[in-house]
Design a protein around this motif. Structure first.
Motif: not given
Length: 206
Positions: A35-43, A60-70
């Motif tokens: 996928y196309n992956v980027s790390v974003i602020d959880i907020k 406890v959420p630590q990291i958020c990935y925004l995943i894009k596919s097509e």
């Protein structure tokens, strides 16, 4: 490792053990191959629409990935899960990583909760008519317990294709919740590459 250090706040990584850091890097690398992956602020993600999750001190959420596919996108979260055990002489606490996902839907379906059917659900079913059955899909009704704020909306959400997708998911211990047009999906089990890929594929297809 193709991890971009500019993509993530390294302060977050200091909360992880060395073994957990390796897991995080492996997850990122594997996702980037698909996928196309980027790390974003959880907020900046929809996670906080699910108050029962974020208000749980053991989730406890630590990291958020925004995943894009097509033309599709969803969010994956690396979670620290804290589990407390009561022993005969002393209590014990264990921490492990989980993966959780959220996706924005095209329609508002109200509140829906889906869990694996179990004995306690069956007892509840005897006294309350919350469970929604699908007479045309007895296998689904036998496998899953569905609570819906609005039965008509829940039935629209649980189309034949979505029910088929849920039945085909390899681990039936998943937890799925819909809040209006936001879907939350995860497995309360330790992080692994296969689980990350299964949850990612599910969120892409749902």
């Amino acid at each position: 490792m193709n991890f971009n250090s500019k993509e993530i706040n390294y302060v977050k990584l200091f909360t992880f053990s060395e073994e957990q850091k390796k897991q995080v890097f492996k997850v990122y690398d594997r996702l980037c191959k698909i996928y196309n992956v980027s790390v974003i602020d959880i907020k900046d993600s929809p996670l906080f629409l699910f108050k029962p999750l974020v208000e749980n001190q053991n989730f406890v959420p630590q990291i958020c990935y925004l995943i894009k596919s097509e033309n599709n996108s969803f969010y994956l979260y690396i979670i620290i899960r804290i589990v407390h055990y009561k022993g005969k002489y002393s209590d014990k606490t264990e921490e492990f990583l989980e993966v959780w996902g959220i996706k924005k839907l095209d329609e508002d379906f109200g509140d829906i909760l889906i869990r694996k059917e179990n004995f306690s659900n069956k007892i509840t079913e005897l006294f309350k008519t919350f469970d929604i059955d699908f007479n045309d899909d007895p296998q689904f009704s036998k496998t899953f317990y569905v609570l819906g704020e609005n039965e008509a909306q829940a039935r629209i959400f649980l189309s034949q294709s979505r029910r088929r997708l849920l039945k085909s998911f390899p681990d039936k211990d998943f937890q799925l919740e819909v809040k209006n047009n936001i879907l939350s999906f995860g497995l309360p089990k330790k992080l692994s590459i296969p689980r990350v890929l299964e949850i990612s594929k599910f969120l892409k297809d749902i």
